[in-house]
Enzyme design. Structure first.
Site: not given
Length: 408
Positions: A161, A300, A311, A332, A337, A396
């Site tokens: 991502c 994110h 985060e 998002k 996503h 990831f």
């Protein structure tokens, strides 16, 4: 070292297939979540997604090309075409100084599924001769280079991502250190299919509320996972003097890039946010800019229980008390996503925030979480006085990337 600016934008997203539509819907707080139509999701724990709508590849490709191109690459070509046209860079740059850095988290997974079905049901002799070039994750970057004769540096990034943000950051560095005059940079992914959705469900990453209005809720206490999206986000980065010489429209400057890894877990972030904290610190350090209340952060912000609190912690680790004064909003919450494309579209949101002075909202935020206690600009856009915008991506494998834009 050279200074680098943004001179073009292009996108294909769940809330619009051009930059103006995309930005207008973000600032209006309109999400792109609905029941999955690309396959029968009956019986699955997750049955909604953020699909691209009304996309016609014939607007960008010949019919003969479409048959030989995975949908993820079609999205990349479409967004890149928009960005290149917006920039006016064609015929104004030497081919060997023109690069393409388009990342993808997964690449041509739809082609992989189609050709696997052929092999299992009809035998390997029926596999398409275009299977490999359609599937590989570098082909979007390659096809865009072919379309525009961009013979300079070409670096497709594959960092889950964080792919698009890494692509933009590495493109920034390539221009900064003199290896190119302009680079088409961003990401693309198209993974709304039974294999990918089933895999994300089984690793407990996706929201299972199946309520489009209460599914992707970044930083909200009720969050239970992300909504999978698809599309592409591309920007044109260009050396400042090169852009000035051709009288290009300049949106803003890109001045900082961070790239770290948690080195902790295949899917979970480090609980102390060590990698993300260093990421943000490095990005600010390279920019040479001071952190103040004129900084906006596009995080994110996945709406997963672990990401959002980690985060938040990273932002507080770096900025201290200032963190509570910074506007922070997750794209998002409306586009879902988009995996390897996410950072490209979120970079566009950061650039548009600088251009317009408007921060789009975090939609669906209703119930505060004590562990997520910053200003997430809930549910309504806000007029702000900012001159810096940071976009953060956390993938990831512990891959972390961030970029910083600022007014010239």
């Amino acid at each position: 070292m050279k200074r680098v600016v943004v001179t073009g934008l292009g996108c294909i997203t769940p809330v619009g297939n051009d930059v103006n539509t995309y930005w207008n819907n973000l600032t209006a707080g309109k999400h792109g979540f609905a029941d999955i139509t690309k396959f029968d999701a009956t019986g699955l724990k997750t049955r909604i997604a953020a699909e691209v709508k009304d996309f016609n590849p014939e607007d960008y490709l010949e019919k003969s090309e479409i048959r030989k191109t995975d949908i993820y690459a079609q999205y990349a070509i479409a967004a890149a075409t928009q960005a290149v046209e917006d920039s006016g860079i064609v015929d104004n740059i030497k081919s060997n100084r023109f690069g393409v850095y388009i990342g993808s988290g997964i690449g041509g997974i739809s082609t992989f599924i189609t050709e696997t079905d052929k092999m299992l049901n009809k035998g390997p002799q029926r596999i398409s001769p275009f299977f490999i070039p359609m599937m590989i994750a570098n082909i979007g970057s390659a096809l865009v280079a072919m379309k525009y004769g961009a013979m300079g540096p070409n670096l497709p990034t594959v960092s889950a991502c964080a792919s698009a943000t890494n692509a933009i950051g590495e493109a920034f560095r390539a221009i900064k250190f003199g290896y190119a005059d302009a680079i088409i940079a961003g990401g693309a992914d198209a993974c709304i299919n039974p294999l990918a959705v089933g895999g994300f469900i089984n690793c407990q990453a996706l929201s299972t509320t199946n309520d489009p209005d209460n599914s992707s809720m970044p930083f909200d206490k009720r969050r239970d996972g992300f909504v999978i999206g698809e599309g592409s986000g591309i920007i044109i980065l260009e050396e400042l003097e090169h852009a000035k010489k051709r009288n290009a429209k300049i949106y803003c400057e890109i001045s900082g890039y961070g790239n770290t890894n948690d080195a902790y877990h295949i899917t979970a972030p480090h609980p102390e946010a060590l990698g993300a904290t260093e990421l943000i610190r490095l990005t600010m350090e390279e920019s040479g800019l001071n952190a103040d209340e004129k900084l906006y952060i596009n995080p994110h912000g996945t709406s997963t229980p672990l990401n959002d609190k980690t985060e938040t912690l990273a932002i507080k680790n770096v900025f201290g008390e200032l963190a509570y004064k910074l506007p922070i909003s997750s794209s998002k919450s409306m586009i879902g996503h988009m995996l390897g494309a996410a950072g490209g579209c979120e970079a566009i949101a950061a650039v548009k925030t600088i251009e317009t002075g408007i921060v789009h909202p975090t939609v669906g935020y209703k119930e505060p979480d004590p562990e997520c206690d910053l200003d997430y600009v809930p549910n309504a856009s806000r007029k702000v006085n900012i001159n810096k915008a940071m976009s953060i991506s956390l993938g990831f494998g512990g891959h972390n990337a961030a970029i910083l834009f600022n007014k010239l």
